[in-house]
Design a protein around this motif. Structure first.
Motif, PDB file in Angstrom:
ATOM      1  N   ASP A 281       2.754  -8.415  -5.164  1.00 44.99           N
ATOM      2  CA  ASP A 281       3.812  -9.251  -5.730  1.00 44.99           C
ATOM      3  C   ASP A 281       4.849  -8.437  -6.499  1.00 44.99           C
ATOM      4  N   GLU A 282       4.365  -7.509  -7.312  1.00 42.76           N
ATOM      5  CA  GLU A 282       5.284  -6.706  -8.131  1.00 42.76           C
ATOM      6  C   GLU A 282       6.183  -5.850  -7.249  1.00 42.76           C
ATOM      7  N   ALA A 283       5.605  -5.299  -6.159  1.00 42.35           N
ATOM      8  CA  ALA A 283       6.395  -4.484  -5.242  1.00 42.35           C
ATOM      9  C   ALA A 283       7.468  -5.323  -4.553  1.00 42.35           C
ATOM     10  N   VAL A 284       7.114  -6.553  -4.167  1.00 36.53           N
ATOM     11  CA  VAL A 284       8.092  -7.456  -3.548  1.00 36.53           C
ATOM     12  C   VAL A 284       9.239  -7.711  -4.515  1.00 36.53           C
ATOM     13  N   ASP A 285       8.908  -8.007  -5.781  1.00 35.77           N
ATOM     14  CA  ASP A 285       9.943  -8.274  -6.784  1.00 35.77           C
ATOM     15  C   ASP A 285      10.856  -7.064  -6.980  1.00 35.77           C
ATOM     16  N   GLN A 286      10.266  -5.867  -7.005  1.00 35.33           N
ATOM     17  CA  GLN A 286      11.072  -4.660  -7.206  1.00 35.33           C
ATOM     18  C   GLN A 286      12.012  -4.425  -6.030  1.00 35.33           C
ATOM     19  N   LEU A 287      11.513  -4.649  -4.826  1.00 29.10           N
ATOM     20  CA  LEU A 287      12.360  -4.468  -3.646  1.00 29.10           C
ATOM     21  C   LEU A 287      13.482  -5.496  -3.618  1.00 29.10           C
ATOM     22  N   MET A 288      13.166  -6.729  -4.024  1.00 29.38           N
ATOM     23  CA  MET A 288      14.207  -7.762  -4.080  1.00 29.38           C
ATOM     24  C   MET A 288      15.258  -7.412  -5.120  1.00 29.38           C
ATOM     25  N   SER A 289      14.839  -6.785  -6.213  1.00 25.82           N
ATOM     26  CA  SER A 289      15.800  -6.390  -7.251  1.00 25.82           C
ATOM     27  C   SER A 289      16.738  -5.295  -6.761  1.00 25.82           C
ATOM     28  N   MET A 290      16.340  -4.604  -5.683  1.00 28.71           N
ATOM     29  CA  MET A 290      17.193  -3.579  -5.079  1.00 28.71           C
ATOM     30  C   MET A 290      18.189  -4.170  -4.091  1.00 28.71           C
ATOM     31  N   GLY A 291      18.082  -5.483  -3.870  1.00 34.89           N
ATOM     32  CA  GLY A 291      19.019  -6.141  -2.973  1.00 34.89           C
ATOM     33  C   GLY A 291      18.446  -6.521  -1.619  1.00 34.89           C
ATOM     34  N   PHE A 292      17.157  -6.258  -1.383  1.00 34.26           N
ATOM     35  CA  PHE A 292      16.541  -6.630  -0.123  1.00 34.26           C
ATOM     36  C   PHE A 292      16.028  -8.068  -0.201  1.00 34.26           C
ATOM     37  N   SER A 293      15.988  -8.736   0.950  1.00 35.15           N
ATOM     38  CA  SER A 293      15.470 -10.098   0.975  1.00 35.15           C
ATOM     39  C   SER A 293      13.950 -10.082   0.825  1.00 35.15           C
ATOM     40  N   LYS A 294      13.403 -11.247   0.498  1.00 35.73           N
ATOM     41  CA  LYS A 294      11.954 -11.353   0.341  1.00 35.73           C
ATOM     42  C   LYS A 294      11.244 -11.044   1.653  1.00 35.73           C
ATOM     43  N   ASN A 295      11.759 -11.596   2.757  1.00 36.59           N
ATOM     44  CA  ASN A 295      11.133 -11.342   4.059  1.00 36.59           C
ATOM     45  C   ASN A 295      11.185  -9.858   4.413  1.00 36.59           C
ATOM     46  N   ALA A 296      12.310  -9.212   4.129  1.00 37.07           N
ATOM     47  CA  ALA A 296      12.443  -7.786   4.412  1.00 37.07           C
ATOM     48  C   ALA A 296      11.457  -6.979   3.573  1.00 37.07           C
ATOM     49  N   ALA A 297      11.304  -7.356   2.314  1.00 34.82           N
ATOM     50  CA  ALA A 297      10.374  -6.652   1.427  1.00 34.82           C
ATOM     51  C   ALA A 297       8.943  -6.766   1.935  1.00 34.82           C
ATOM     52  N   ILE A 298       8.556  -7.975   2.359  1.00 30.31           N
ATOM     53  CA  ILE A 298       7.196  -8.188   2.858  1.00 30.31           C
ATOM     54  C   ILE A 298       6.966  -7.400   4.134  1.00 30.31           C
ATOM     55  N   ARG A 299       7.964  -7.404   5.024  1.00 28.31           N
ATOM     56  CA  ARG A 299       7.859  -6.629   6.261  1.00 28.31           C
ATOM     57  C   ARG A 299       7.644  -5.144   5.952  1.00 28.31           C
ATOM     58  N   ALA A 300       8.453  -4.620   5.032  1.00 28.81           N
ATOM     59  CA  ALA A 300       8.380  -3.196   4.708  1.00 28.81           C
ATOM     60  C   ALA A 300       7.014  -2.824   4.149  1.00 28.81           C
ATOM     61  N   LEU A 301       6.480  -3.653   3.282  1.00 29.07           N
ATOM     62  CA  LEU A 301       5.168  -3.369   2.700  1.00 29.07           C
ATOM     63  C   LEU A 301       4.073  -3.418   3.762  1.00 29.07           C
ATOM     64  N   PHE A 302       4.193  -4.367   4.685  1.00 28.09           N
ATOM     65  CA  PHE A 302       3.202  -4.465   5.762  1.00 28.09           C
ATOM     66  C   PHE A 302       3.227  -3.222   6.643  1.00 28.09           C
ATOM     67  N   TYR A 303       4.436  -2.840   7.085  1.00 30.22           N
ATOM     68  CA  TYR A 303       4.552  -1.757   8.048  1.00 30.22           C
ATOM     69  C   TYR A 303       4.357  -0.375   7.436  1.00 30.22           C
ATOM     70  N   THR A 304       4.315  -0.276   6.095  1.00 29.27           N
ATOM     71  CA  THR A 304       4.026   1.009   5.447  1.00 29.27           C
ATOM     72  C   THR A 304       2.671   0.994   4.762  1.00 29.27           C
ATOM     73  N   GLY A 305       1.856  -0.005   5.075  1.00 23.11           N
ATOM     74  CA  GLY A 305       0.491  -0.029   4.551  1.00 23.11           C
ATOM     75  C   GLY A 305       0.366  -0.499   3.120  1.00 23.11           C
ATOM     76  N   ASN A 306       1.380  -1.236   2.612  1.00 16.27           N
ATOM     77  CA  ASN A 306       1.312  -1.789   1.255  1.00 16.27           C
ATOM     78  C   ASN A 306       1.113  -0.681   0.217  1.00 16.27           C
ATOM     79  N   GLN A 307       1.765   0.455   0.428  1.00 15.91           N
ATOM     80  CA  GLN A 307       1.534   1.621  -0.423  1.00 15.91           C
ATOM     81  C   GLN A 307       2.352   1.572  -1.715  1.00 15.91           C
ATOM     82  N   THR A 308       3.620   2.008  -1.660  1.00 16.67           N
ATOM     83  CA  THR A 308       4.449   2.045  -2.852  1.00 16.67           C
ATOM     84  C   THR A 308       5.828   1.472  -2.555  1.00 16.67           C
ATOM     85  N   VAL A 309       6.553   1.138  -3.619  1.00 16.53           N
ATOM     86  CA  VAL A 309       7.909   0.615  -3.480  1.00 16.53           C
ATOM     87  C   VAL A 309       8.820   1.658  -2.840  1.00 16.53           C
TER      88      VAL A 309
END
Length: 208
Positions: free
Chosen positions: A21-49
């Motif tokens: 959740d915190e990583a999603v919020d941080q990515l959204m604060s960078m200007g990415f959409s929620k769906n984009a943030a979730i996709r990125a975390l999935f495809y990179t193994g939920n590692q780091t922002v």
């Protein structure tokens, strides 16, 4: 938070993904959409922002705003299905490197050993057509690479055995011993494969 993706495996099992959740919020604060943030975390193994953000920048030419579930479950629109196929055949690959922390290698030594693992793993795969295609798909989508901390030689050997049992290509570096470590030291384990499979082996390890 229950947001996540679910995929039916070939054996009828369910694969679940719950983003940080915190990583999603941080990515959204960078200007990415929620769906984009979730996709990125999935495809990179939920590692780091940072890793997820790099993936988003590398894939900025793609439509990242649709729900991840469309990739995993298919959609009714043929163009969306084609894009989902691209994600599932390419983005789900990654290469990880498990560094033997008990050797206390310097930064330069670690870098050299990770490079050794990457090149050796690549060379072992490239001459097999099906594996070469996986490497090309992985390269096309940004070549996701993760460096993790391993406890000792025994753990690296166990992880290599587990990876092999799952059919994952892997390479364990045995150093020549010219600098810093004794000859034959097991320095880095490289593993390549689909994210969900590689995470079965290294998912509990921490970033180096």
């Amino acid at each position: 938070m229950s947001t996540g993706a679910e995929e039916s495996g070939g054996d009828g099992s369910q694969l679940f993904f719950v983003p940080d959740d915190e990583a999603v919020d941080q990515l959204m604060s960078m200007g990415f959409s929620k769906n984009a943030a979730i996709r990125a975390l999935f495809y990179t193994g939920n590692q780091t922002v940072d890793i997820a953000a790099d993936w988003l920048l590398d894939n900025s030419d793609k439509n990242l705003d649709t729900p991840l579930e469309n990739d995993l479950q298919g959609t009714s629109d043929s163009s969306d299905e084609d894009e989902a196929d691209d994600f599932l055949t390419a983005d789900t690959f990654k290469m990880v490197f498990v560094v033997n922390a008990e050797l206390n290698m310097g930064v330069g030594k670690v870098a050299a050993q990770v490079a050794h693992a990457a090149l050796s793993l690549f060379r072992n795969m490239i001459d097999t057509e099906s594996k070469a295609q996986m490497l090309m798909a992985w390269a096309h989508m940004g070549e996701t690479k993760i460096v993790l901390r391993g406890e000792n030689s025994t753990q690296l050997e166990a992880l290599a055995h587990q990876a092999s049992s799952l059919g994952l290509d892997n390479y364990l570096v045995h150093d020549a011993g010219h600098t810093q470590v004794a000859p034959g030291s097991k320095t880095v384990l490289g593993i390549f494969g689909k994210i969900v499979e590689v995470d079965r082996v290294t998912g509990t390890l921490k970033l180096l």
